[in-house]
Design a protein around this motif. Structure first.
Motif, mmCIF file in Angstrom:
data_model
loop_
_atom_site.group_PDB
_atom_site.id
_atom_site.type_symbol
_atom_site.label_atom_id
_atom_site.label_comp_id
_atom_site.label_asym_id
_atom_site.label_seq_id
_atom_site.Cartn_x
_atom_site.Cartn_y
_atom_site.Cartn_z
ATOM 1 N N GLY A 139 8.019 0.415 22.309
ATOM 2 C CA GLY A 139 6.657 0.173 22.753
ATOM 3 C C GLY A 139 5.632 0.092 21.646
ATOM 4 N N LEU A 140 6.033 0.303 20.380
ATOM 5 C CA LEU A 140 5.091 0.280 19.261
ATOM 6 C C LEU A 140 5.141 -1.069 18.555
ATOM 7 C CD1 LEU A 140 5.554 3.796 17.626
ATOM 8 C CD2 LEU A 140 3.703 3.031 19.116
ATOM 9 N N PHE A 141 3.963 -1.608 18.264
ATOM 10 C CA PHE A 141 3.834 -2.850 17.512
ATOM 11 C C PHE A 141 3.513 -2.512 16.053
ATOM 12 C CE2 PHE A 141 3.527 -4.298 21.729
ATOM 13 C CZ PHE A 141 3.672 -5.675 21.768
ATOM 14 N N ASP A 142 3.855 -3.429 15.191
ATOM 15 C CA ASP A 142 3.492 -3.267 13.788
ATOM 16 C C ASP A 142 1.973 -3.241 13.652
ATOM 17 O OD1 ASP A 142 4.353 -3.473 10.834
ATOM 18 O OD2 ASP A 142 2.847 -5.047 11.022
ATOM 19 N N GLY A 143 1.460 -2.230 12.943
ATOM 20 C CA GLY A 143 0.028 -2.105 12.743
ATOM 21 C C GLY A 143 -0.671 -1.211 13.739
ATOM 22 N N ASP A 144 0.045 -0.697 14.750
ATOM 23 C CA ASP A 144 -0.577 0.207 15.721
ATOM 24 C C ASP A 144 -1.042 1.487 15.034
ATOM 25 O OD1 ASP A 144 -0.120 -1.567 17.708
ATOM 26 O OD2 ASP A 144 1.466 -0.454 18.705
ATOM 27 N N ARG A 145 -2.201 1.967 15.433
ATOM 28 C CA ARG A 145 -2.700 3.249 14.940
ATOM 29 C C ARG A 145 -2.243 4.328 15.905
ATOM 30 N NH1 ARG A 145 -5.440 3.881 10.855
ATOM 31 N NH2 ARG A 145 -6.270 5.885 11.539
ATOM 32 N N ILE A 146 -1.646 5.393 15.355
ATOM 33 C CA ILE A 146 -1.057 6.435 16.181
ATOM 34 C C ILE A 146 -1.405 7.813 15.627
ATOM 35 C CG2 ILE A 146 0.898 4.982 16.874
ATOM 36 C CD1 ILE A 146 2.606 6.513 14.817
ATOM 37 N N LYS A 147 -1.196 8.812 16.476
ATOM 38 C CA LYS A 147 -1.165 10.210 16.051
ATOM 39 C C LYS A 147 0.293 10.626 16.012
ATOM 40 C CE LYS A 147 -5.625 12.049 17.598
ATOM 41 N NZ LYS A 147 -6.017 12.578 16.266
ATOM 42 N N ALA A 148 0.702 11.268 14.948
ATOM 43 C CA ALA A 148 2.099 11.633 14.796
ATOM 44 C C ALA A 148 2.220 12.998 14.134
ATOM 45 C CB ALA A 148 2.860 10.590 13.978
ATOM 46 N N VAL A 149 3.314 13.663 14.449
ATOM 47 C CA VAL A 149 3.669 14.928 13.817
ATOM 48 C C VAL A 149 4.658 14.626 12.701
ATOM 49 C CG1 VAL A 149 4.719 17.184 14.155
ATOM 50 C CG2 VAL A 149 3.304 16.184 15.954
ATOM 51 N N VAL A 150 4.362 15.061 11.501
ATOM 52 C CA VAL A 150 5.217 14.812 10.346
ATOM 53 C C VAL A 150 5.948 16.098 9.991
ATOM 54 C CG1 VAL A 150 5.276 14.096 7.931
ATOM 55 C CG2 VAL A 150 3.669 13.020 9.502
ATOM 56 N N TYR A 151 7.262 16.000 9.851
ATOM 57 C CA TYR A 151 8.069 17.176 9.513
ATOM 58 C C TYR A 151 9.193 16.733 8.585
ATOM 59 C CZ TYR A 151 11.092 15.234 13.137
ATOM 60 O OH TYR A 151 11.866 14.395 13.881
ATOM 61 N N GLN A 152 9.764 17.707 7.893
ATOM 62 C CA GLN A 152 10.811 17.418 6.929
ATOM 63 C C GLN A 152 12.171 17.634 7.569
ATOM 64 O OE1 GLN A 152 10.367 19.422 3.202
ATOM 65 N NE2 GLN A 152 11.477 17.847 2.079
ATOM 66 N N SER A 153 13.010 16.624 7.487
ATOM 67 C CA SER A 153 14.366 16.683 7.991
ATOM 68 C C SER A 153 15.328 16.700 6.812
ATOM 69 C CB SER A 153 14.637 15.470 8.892
ATOM 70 O OG SER A 153 14.646 14.292 8.120
ATOM 71 N N PRO A 154 16.622 16.897 7.058
ATOM 72 C CA PRO A 154 17.569 16.903 5.932
ATOM 73 C C PRO A 154 17.577 15.612 5.122
ATOM 74 C CG PRO A 154 18.582 17.862 7.886
ATOM 75 C CD PRO A 154 17.253 17.320 8.318
ATOM 76 N N ALA A 159 8.708 11.336 11.367
ATOM 77 C CA ALA A 159 7.480 11.377 12.168
ATOM 78 C C ALA A 159 7.839 11.322 13.647
ATOM 79 C CB ALA A 159 6.556 10.224 11.806
ATOM 80 N N GLN A 160 7.162 12.138 14.421
ATOM 81 C CA GLN A 160 7.305 12.127 15.867
ATOM 82 C C GLN A 160 6.008 11.590 16.469
ATOM 83 O OE1 GLN A 160 10.150 13.139 17.777
ATOM 84 N NE2 GLN A 160 8.962 11.924 19.205
ATOM 85 N N VAL A 161 6.099 10.446 17.129
ATOM 86 C CA VAL A 161 4.908 9.798 17.683
ATOM 87 C C VAL A 161 4.390 10.629 18.854
ATOM 88 C CG1 VAL A 161 3.990 7.697 18.705
ATOM 89 C CG2 VAL A 161 5.788 7.558 16.977
ATOM 90 N N HIS A 162 3.097 10.912 18.807
ATOM 91 C CA HIS A 162 2.482 11.698 19.871
ATOM 92 C C HIS A 162 1.567 10.863 20.750
ATOM 93 C CE1 HIS A 162 0.898 15.142 22.002
ATOM 94 N NE2 HIS A 162 -0.331 14.851 21.629
ATOM 95 N N GLN A 163 0.830 9.914 20.140
ATOM 96 C CA GLN A 163 -0.134 9.164 20.915
ATOM 97 C C GLN A 163 -0.489 7.870 20.188
ATOM 98 O OE1 GLN A 163 -3.827 11.237 21.390
ATOM 99 N NE2 GLN A 163 -4.836 9.581 22.502
ATOM 100 N N VAL A 164 -0.670 6.794 20.961
ATOM 101 C CA VAL A 164 -1.159 5.527 20.416
ATOM 102 C C VAL A 164 -2.682 5.525 20.508
ATOM 103 C CG1 VAL A 164 -1.156 3.025 20.616
ATOM 104 C CG2 VAL A 164 0.939 4.314 21.074
ATOM 105 N N ILE A 165 -3.343 5.495 19.360
ATOM 106 C CA ILE A 165 -4.812 5.530 19.323
ATOM 107 C C ILE A 165 -5.390 4.142 19.589
ATOM 108 C CG2 ILE A 165 -6.830 6.083 17.911
ATOM 109 C CD1 ILE A 165 -5.044 7.918 16.266
ATOM 110 N N GLU A 166 -4.847 3.151 18.911
ATOM 111 C CA GLU A 166 -5.388 1.793 18.998
ATOM 112 C C GLU A 166 -4.285 0.803 18.659
ATOM 113 O OE1 GLU A 166 -8.967 -0.901 16.943
ATOM 114 O OE2 GLU A 166 -8.511 1.122 16.216
ATOM 115 N N ARG A 167 -4.244 -0.275 19.413
ATOM 116 C CA ARG A 167 -3.267 -1.319 19.138
ATOM 117 C C ARG A 167 -3.676 -2.102 17.908
ATOM 118 N NH1 ARG A 167 1.655 -0.431 21.362
ATOM 119 N NH2 ARG A 167 1.432 0.332 23.504
#
Length: 828
Positions: A139-154, A159-167
């Protein structure tokens, strides 16, 4: 008896509607016990993770913690997936889950990869780019502005997408498809990977519309959990593979708007004609000052004019900039659309301007012999190049002559024809301007400014708009003079704002990352550079070393490679209301003031200057509001730069289409895991030699990326080596150019037996040389003498009858264990 009771209980519960027919029949043990999973609330699941926030759980561990029976795990799995999708939980490798810290959300935009995954580019520069998994990209397009949670994996940052702010885009391009009676458009995978349903009247009746053509779509709705995206076709671009179609596709894919609404064109048209007297009142009259513009030969928007004169040992420099703020009033339709674009986009033979051409090429362009409104930076330079005075004001000017860089450079080289074409007072000014630029350059060099002369391609077109030549852009002294004067004006205005303690939009360039610098220094040391000890945490020391690298690589074969690596190690310059200095220019305060026709931040600076002149303080000009504008302009600038590069690649590939089979000389400019990139000498074109085409046995890459080596044949090649390549494939859609290596040719001569060792039928293994235990390096070019191994006498043949191969069965002979079933046996 128990089965009879269970049957009666089942019928009774089914009549009451306690459970469905598919529910497992409970076992009756004297009391009524129903093993139905109680519905779990999301809060219960999240509480299980909050008991130990740093702990990760599998679905089995979570169900055990919550006391969920095995038949209820399907429901639990569904709830966990929904919590992951909503951003409350994050999915980790090995089927584990963890709590997503919602208080660490960041704003940013999405960059989609054609293979389905994506990257989260945070607005905060200290946050590294984070990986977005393919399921999270749904559901995400290139260039979409989002809110995301950033965490470190192995494997790195995720990034875990939380919300689409603006297309990110309202228009996209794609291939028109017909699926039964359904009309669809398949977008470019770089934009979106799912088809878009086409709705509206008159579908399929557009001229030139048939399956397989590229079309432009106006988005009507974006995808949801239950519905696909929809849109309507606004234009037919044409058949893929045509030059104009591919260029238009790239522009549309970037999201750049190239048409102005009628109300914007009407507002721009109101400013045509002579300048009214009211607009000139209160301005300084500079119409008699012999100002001149110096631009490229094809330029149409002249936004700066310069003049200089000597005052004893000092030099007084006038830099006049078009007063765009007078015509583009805040909050009007003209201003809103200019902000939306934020920058002009240039590609071969064309320009998509930030402002309508009636302004950018008309009243805002400093055309010769035409009165124009301007903003002036008047600066007095001392003998050593230091700024002694700086004044800023509004004025009325008239450009006395329009010059080109080629014309000015010929004048500096004392060309008689060029001298005759320039007016006398302009010639005197050019000599003084050259002196002023030399003083400024010495000052910037002393303070540690980095002067990277990175070559850029220039694409020449014929009358039909097709590329006919590509070469490196020459950076001559005429360019440097104007660059120095514009940097001087920008710095002077930035210091004016800091002195007044008024907010502004600065152009900042932060120090490079320490890890990238260490990698760069290690690479350069492997090329033989002696850098000594470098403190990467000290900005001054780092600037000195980087400038030393740039100057020492002037005649080095790997110059282009090193300079590109230096640029990659740098942070990207951006706009901000927080003045953090400019690392590349070694400047404590820097902003953009000199190009308001094509850059919106310059227009903001002009407006802020006017308010200071009038003594106004506007609440809308707070640091927070300016930071929001700066962030938008930075994003739009990146978008425009990426689009310009993509279009240049299209023109480059088109230019090479008719050169398949031709042979060219070039140099290796970079080495990757899958091939060598070669830059042609005759044309400023890069192509790839895939490692699979080299031959000569397995290919090993140097750990520093300096070259490749074939251990069996002894073939080796490294960055900067001259080569001869043949063009074998050109793909316009993918923008790929493929070469094969002609010289030096990989050979297998070292694997052939030598006359001195006629008994040796296999290649002799080379003994390990001292210092090569950590891997091959292409820098070890000195041939070392290798002593042959001790000769062994040939093995004597044993006397007697040689036994046959036990695995090979003799004809007619069958083992006893297979005699009863073997088809080869005559005895059954």
């Amino acid at each position: 008896m128990h089965d009879q009771k269970n049957g009666l209980l089942w019928a009774f519960c089914l009549c009451l509607g306690l459970f469905s027919k598919d529910t497992e029949i409970p076992v009756f043990t004297g009391a009524l016990r129903l093993h139905m999973p109680a519905p779990l609330a999301d809060q219960q699941i999240l509480d299980a993770f909050r008991v130990n926030p740093d702990k990760t759980l599998t679905l089995k561990e979570l169900s055990k913690f919550l006391g969920v029976a095995p038949d209820g795990r399907a429901f639990l799995r569904k709830r966990v997936r929904q919590l992951v999708h909503s951003g409350h939980l994050r999915s980790l490798p090995l089927k584990r889950f963890a709590l997503a810290h919602l208080n660490e959300q960041y704003d940013g935009y999405v960059r989609r990869n054609p293979r389905g995954f994506g990257w989260f580019i945070a607005d905060a520069p200290e946050i590294e780019d984070a990986f977005i998994s393919p399921p999270a990209m749904a559901g995400l397009f290139d260039g979409d502005r989002i809110k995301a949670v950033v965490y470190q994996s192995p494997k790195g940052w995720d990034a875990q997408v939380h919300q689409v702010i603006e297309r990110g885009r309202e228009r996209i391009t794609g291939t028109y498809l017909l699926r039964g009676k359904a009309h669809m458009v398949q977008p470019d995978p770089k934009i979106f990977d799912e088809p878009i349903l086409i709705t509206g009247k008159g579908i399929g009746k557009q001229k030139g519309l048939f399956p397989g053509v590229l079309v432009e779509v106006q988005m009507l709705s974006f995808p949801t959990d239950i519905a696909m995206a929809s849109g309507e076709i606004t234009g037919v671009l044409g058949v893929p593979g045509e030059l104009s179609v591919e260029v238009q596709k790239s522009i549309s894919a970037s999201g750049v708007t190239y048409e102005f609404p009628p109300e914007v064109l009407e507002q721009a048209a109101k400013h045509e004609g002579a300048i009214p007297k009211k607009a000139k009142s209160g301005r300084k009259d500079l119409t008699t000052l012999p100002l001149c513009t110096i631009d490229g030969a094809t330029a149409k928007d002249f936004d700066d004019a310069v003049y200089a004169k000597r005052e004893g040992e000092n030099i007084r420099v006038h830099v006049a900039i078009a007063d765009v703020a007078h015509y583009v009033v805040e909050s009007t339709s003209l201003d809103i659309h200019a902000l939306d674009r934020s920058t002009s986009l240039y590609y071969p033979g064309h320009c998509i301007p930030m402002l309508p051409e009636t302004l950018s090429n008309g009243m805002c362009s400093l055309k010769p012999n035409c009165e124009r409104l301007c903003m002036v930076a008047e600066v007095v330079l001392g003998v050593g190049g230091a700024v002694k005075e700086a004044h800023f004001y509004e004025a009325v000017m008239r450009s006395h002559q329009r010059l080109t860089y080629t014309q000015v450079q010929a004048f500096f080289e004392h060309d008689a024809e060029a001298i005759a074409t320039i007016d006398e007072d302009i010639r005197v000014s050019l000599v003084v301007l050259r002196d002023a630029a030399q003083r400024l350059r010495k000052v910037r060099k002393r303070r540690g400014t980095m002067d990277l002369d990175v070559p850029e391609p220039v694409i020449h077109l014929d009358e039909e708009g097709l590329p006919v030549a590509i070469h490196a852009h020459p950076r001559v002294e005429a360019h440097r003079v104007i660059e120095e004067l514009m940097i001087m004006a920008n710095e002077a205005v930035a210091r004016f704002f800091t002195k007044k303690k008024r907010p502004a939009v600065y152009r900042i360039h932060e120090p490079p990352d320490a890890k990238k610098l260490e990698t760069l220094f290690a690479f350069v040391r492997r090329l033989g550079a002696n850098l000594g000890d470098v403190d990467v945490e000290d900005a001054k020391s780092t600037q000195t070393v980087l400038q030393k690298i740039a100057s020492s690589m002037t005649n080095h074969p790997a110059k282009d490679t090193v300079l590109s690596l230096v640029l990659r190690a740098m942070m990207q310059a951006r706009y901000s209301s927080d003045n953090r200095g400019h690392f590349g220019l070694a400047s404590g305060a820097y902003l953009h003031f000199t190009s308001p026709i094509r850059r919106y931040p310059d227009l903001i600076v002009h407006r802020l200057l006017k308010k200071i002149f009038r003594g106004e303080v506007d609440e809308k000009d707070s640091a927070e509001a300016l930071e929001s504008l700066a962030l938008h302009c930075s994003n739009q600038e990146r978008r425009a730069v990426k689009c310009e590069r993509d279009i240049n690649d299209i023109y480059t590939v088109w230019y090479m289409q008719d050169k398949v089979g031709e042979v060219f000389s070039g140099r290796v400019v970079s080495v990757t895991d899958f091939g060598l990139f070669v830059r042609l000498s005759q044309h400023f074109v890069d192509g790839m030699v895939h490692l699979s085409t080299l031959g000569g046995g397995p290919i090993e890459k140097d750990e520093w990326g300096l070259g490749v080596h074939a251990p069996r044949s002894g073939f080796q090649i490294r960055v900067g080596d001259p080569v001869v390549v043949e063009v074998v494939n050109v793909d316009l859609v993918k923008k790929h150019i493929d070469f094969i290596l002609r010289e030096p040719k990989p050979t297998n001569r070292s694997t052939l037996p030598t006359p001195a060792e006629p008994w040796r039928s296999k290649a002799k293994k080379q003994p390990k040389l001292p210092g090569r235990s950590t891997g091959w390096s292409p820098l070890e070019t000195e041939e070392e003498e290798v002593t042959p191994e001790k000769e062994r006498p040939p093995r004597r043949k044993k006397k007697g009858k040689r036994k046959g191969n036990p695995r090979k069965k003799k004809k007619g002979k069958v083992s006893k264990s297979r005699r009863s079933t073997s088809k080869g046996s005559k005895r059954r």
